[in-house]
Write an enzyme that holds these catalytic residues in place. Structure first.
Site, PDB file in Angstrom:
ATOM      1  N   SER A   1       0.849  -1.196   0.000  1.00 10.05           N
ATOM      2  CA  SER A   1       0.000   0.000   0.000  1.00 10.05           C
ATOM      3  C   SER A   1       0.878   1.238   0.000  1.00 10.05           C
ATOM      4  CB  SER A   1      -0.907   0.023   1.230  1.00 10.05           C
ATOM      5  OG  SER A   1      -1.564   1.266   1.342  1.00 10.05           O
TER       6      SER A   1
ATOM      7  N   TYR B   1      -2.229  -0.240  10.251  1.00  9.23           N
ATOM      8  CA  TYR B   1      -2.327  -0.750   8.875  1.00  9.23           C
ATOM      9  C   TYR B   1      -1.070  -0.390   8.090  1.00  9.23           C
ATOM     10  CZ  TYR B   1      -3.867  -1.154   4.022  1.00  9.23           C
ATOM     11  OH  TYR B   1      -3.945  -1.464   2.679  1.00  9.23           O
TER      12      TYR B   1
END
Length: 254
Positions: free
Chosen positions: A147, A160
């Site tokens: 990501s 995250y």
């Protein structure tokens, strides 16, 4: 003959979103694709239907990631299904796409959220690779879906972001470890992409426009944008690329 004809691929989290697009693209280029899913069998069957109607080859494999013995469960079921397909247990392509999200700033972080996110986003890919290496052929491909949050400051998604940063580190280390077998290991890092997981971030047209404006192209990413990059990395055309995390954010925050 497709660029991936004769290859077998496992795509985790392939029931929808980016995973579905990846599975479809790999199948379109000739691979036999194992569509992994955790809970949503209906969505997984939709992915399977899309592939088979287009003339591709695929099958379903269910296993909940982030649980004890998840890698062993997944590979046992995968091997059983490949045997029924009269195909050996060997793999050529492993795409670690399955992941989960959870927003929390430092003051909201909890051990439970930490353990859950790391179990699914980091621990599962690590041990799926470890367990899969005995079946991954030389000249194989490992592709981890990371990501843009791993390299950009997103305080609201602290844990995250940490899980994806760890995945990037895993990618680099394994690229060197597996190079003697000509196995490439790369990661792809999407930015804001139109998926179910990111739907809560696009609650209004204004929010969507604001997110789109952070990219160089003034639009959100599409799952196919990511799938095309993964497909390239899965082919022999990418044979001289390894150990890299490819930014697939459309130039977010340039």
């Amino acid at each position: 003959m497709g660029a991936l004809s004769g290859k077998t691929a496992l795509v985790t989290g392939a029931s929808r979103g980016i995973g579905r697009a990846i599975a479809q693209q790999l199948a379109h280029h000739g691979a036999l694709v194992a569509i992994h899913y955790g809970h949503n069998e209906t969505a997984a069957n939709e992915t399977l239907t899309h592939i088979t109607r287009a003339g591709g080859k695929a099958f379903l494999v269910r296993a909940e990631l982030g649980t004890p013995h998840d890698a062993e469960t997944l590979y046992t079921r995968l091997e059983d299904t490949l045997t029924r397909h009269h195909t050996g247990p060997e793999l050529d392509i492993l795409v670690n796409n399955a992941g989960t999200s959870g927003s929390a700033r430092i003051h909201d972080a909890t051990p439970e959220l930490f353990d859950h996110l790391f179990a699914v986003n980091t621990k599962a890919p690590l041990f799926l690779i470890q367990r899969g290496l005995k079946h991954l052929r030389d000249n194989g491909r490992i592709i981890n879906i990371s990501s843009a949050a791993a390299t950009t400051a997103y305080p609201e998604s602290l844990i995250y972001s940490m899980t994806k940063g760890a995945l990037n580190t895993l990618t680099r280390a394994l690229a060197k470890e597996l190079a003697p077998r000509n196995i490439t290991v790369n990661a792809v890092a999407p930015g804001y992409t139109e998926t179910d997981m990111n739907a809560t971030k696009r609650t209004t047209p204004h929010t969507t426009a604001a997110l789109a404006a952070t990219t160089a192209f003034n639009r959100l990413g599409h799952p196919t944008d990511i799938a095309d990059i993964v497909t390239f990395l899965a082919t022999d055309h990418s044979r001289w690329i390894t150990g890299h995390t490819i930014d697939a954010s459309g130039g977010t925050h340039l």
